[in-house]
Write a protein that holds these residues in place. Structure first.
Motif, PDB file in Angstrom:
ATOM      1  N   ALA A  10      -6.581  28.484 -66.663  1.00 42.50           N
ATOM      2  CA  ALA A  10      -5.619  29.267 -66.032  1.00 42.50           C
ATOM      3  C   ALA A  10      -5.124  30.237 -66.606  1.00 42.50           C
ATOM      4  CB  ALA A  10      -4.352  28.467 -65.532  1.00 42.50           C
ATOM      5  N   GLU A  47      -7.874  23.832 -57.799  1.00 42.66           N
ATOM      6  CA  GLU A  47      -6.969  23.036 -58.038  1.00 42.66           C
ATOM      7  C   GLU A  47      -6.962  22.333 -59.601  1.00 42.66           C
ATOM      8  OE1 GLU A  47      -7.428  20.777 -53.461  1.00 42.66           O
ATOM      9  OE2 GLU A  47      -8.918  20.204 -55.234  1.00 42.66           O
ATOM     10  N   LEU A  50      -4.844  24.719 -61.746  1.00 42.14           N
ATOM     11  CA  LEU A  50      -3.485  24.407 -61.438  1.00 42.14           C
ATOM     12  C   LEU A  50      -3.016  23.063 -62.200  1.00 42.14           C
ATOM     13  CD1 LEU A  50      -2.947  25.632 -57.569  1.00 42.14           C
ATOM     14  CD2 LEU A  50      -2.422  26.814 -59.972  1.00 42.14           C
ATOM     15  N   ARG A  51      -3.837  22.168 -61.996  1.00 42.37           N
ATOM     16  CA  ARG A  51      -3.466  20.580 -62.546  1.00 42.37           C
ATOM     17  C   ARG A  51      -3.643  20.816 -64.205  1.00 42.37           C
ATOM     18  NH1 ARG A  51      -6.740  17.565 -64.770  1.00 42.37           N
ATOM     19  NH2 ARG A  51      -8.822  18.228 -63.922  1.00 42.37           N
ATOM     20  N   LEU A  53      -3.213  23.488 -66.037  1.00 38.81           N
ATOM     21  CA  LEU A  53      -2.089  24.102 -66.531  1.00 38.81           C
ATOM     22  C   LEU A  53      -0.901  23.338 -66.717  1.00 38.81           C
ATOM     23  CD1 LEU A  53      -0.547  26.950 -67.307  1.00 38.81           C
ATOM     24  CD2 LEU A  53      -0.219  27.433 -64.755  1.00 38.81           C
ATOM     25  N   GLU A  54      -0.618  22.765 -65.561  1.00 40.42           N
ATOM     26  CA  GLU A  54       0.770  21.806 -65.743  1.00 40.42           C
ATOM     27  C   GLU A  54       0.461  20.395 -66.706  1.00 40.42           C
ATOM     28  OE1 GLU A  54       3.922  19.413 -62.707  1.00 40.42           O
ATOM     29  OE2 GLU A  54       1.846  20.459 -61.797  1.00 40.42           O
ATOM     30  N   VAL A  60       4.147  25.086 -64.031  1.00 38.87           N
ATOM     31  CA  VAL A  60       3.657  24.797 -62.625  1.00 38.87           C
ATOM     32  C   VAL A  60       3.070  26.059 -62.109  1.00 38.87           C
ATOM     33  CG1 VAL A  60       4.219  24.013 -60.355  1.00 38.87           C
ATOM     34  CG2 VAL A  60       5.169  22.912 -62.266  1.00 38.87           C
ATOM     35  N   GLY A  61       1.998  26.299 -61.709  1.00 40.17           N
ATOM     36  CA  GLY A  61       1.308  27.259 -61.236  1.00 40.17           C
ATOM     37  C   GLY A  61       1.087  27.517 -59.543  1.00 40.17           C
ATOM     38  N   CYS A  62       0.748  28.803 -59.082  1.00 38.03           N
ATOM     39  CA  CYS A  62       0.574  28.930 -57.859  1.00 38.03           C
ATOM     40  C   CYS A  62      -0.444  30.148 -57.758  1.00 38.03           C
ATOM     41  CB  CYS A  62       1.564  29.065 -57.004  1.00 38.03           C
ATOM     42  SG  CYS A  62       2.826  30.193 -57.264  1.00 38.03           S
ATOM     43  N   PRO A  64      -3.777  30.714 -57.403  1.00 44.70           N
ATOM     44  CA  PRO A  64      -4.702  30.989 -58.143  1.00 44.70           C
ATOM     45  C   PRO A  64      -5.774  32.059 -57.573  1.00 44.70           C
ATOM     46  CG  PRO A  64      -5.170  28.967 -56.943  1.00 44.70           C
ATOM     47  CD  PRO A  64      -3.733  29.490 -56.694  1.00 44.70           C
ATOM     48  N   VAL A  90      -3.142  33.126 -62.354  1.00 42.80           N
ATOM     49  CA  VAL A  90      -2.286  32.287 -61.751  1.00 42.80           C
ATOM     50  C   VAL A  90      -1.053  32.627 -62.145  1.00 42.80           C
ATOM     51  CG1 VAL A  90      -1.521  29.817 -62.007  1.00 42.80           C
ATOM     52  CG2 VAL A  90      -3.823  30.073 -62.099  1.00 42.80           C
TER      53      VAL A  90
END
Length: 141
Positions: A10, A47, A50-51, A53-54, A60-62, A64, A90
């Protein structure tokens, strides 16, 4: 040659700085890289990005957006180090503070010229050079 494992990274940018983590484990131990890692069963590449990254930073990302793909060839003596890497731009959901978590030893925000001096994989250097040359690349706005 072995079948590559799926992995994603990300790329998060804030004010011209990119979020990097210093890896604690092979295959890229002690290198700075975008947050990322191996896909879990049934998980899409987006997915995974995003996972990871967190998990690695608490950010928390969105939204992508696929930016690049790389085949990372096996490293001598490191079993299972052949990867097909999907790199996503992201957006961060908020201004949360990035903290090293999971297998990340350190997390921070770096300017492209700072990244040039860090030990990073070639894929990170390549992405940062492309983004610095055209900052609008991959942005949603």
């Amino acid at each position: 040659m072995s079948q590559p494992r799926l992995a994603s990274s990300a790329v998060v940018e804030r004010a011209g700085r990119y979020l990097l983590v210093r890896r604690g484990n092979p295959p890229a131990a002690d290198l700075y890289a975008f947050p990322g890692g191996r896909a879990e069963p049934g998980e899409s590449p987006a997915e995974t990005a995003l996972r990871e990254l967190e998990e690695e930073t608490g950010v928390v990302g969105c939204n992508p957006r696929l930016f690049e793909t790389y085949e990372l060839l096996p490293e001598p003596g490191i079993a299972g180090s052949h990867y097909l890497l999907s790199v996503f731009r992201v957006d961060a959901v908020d201004d949360s503070v990035a903290q090293a978590r999971s297998d990340a030893v350190e997390a921070g925000w770096f300017l492209p010229e700072e990244i040039e001096t860090l030990p990073v994989p070639q894929s990170v250097r390549d992405c940062v050079m492309k983004l610095a040359a055209d900052p609008a690349n991959g942005r949603s706005n």
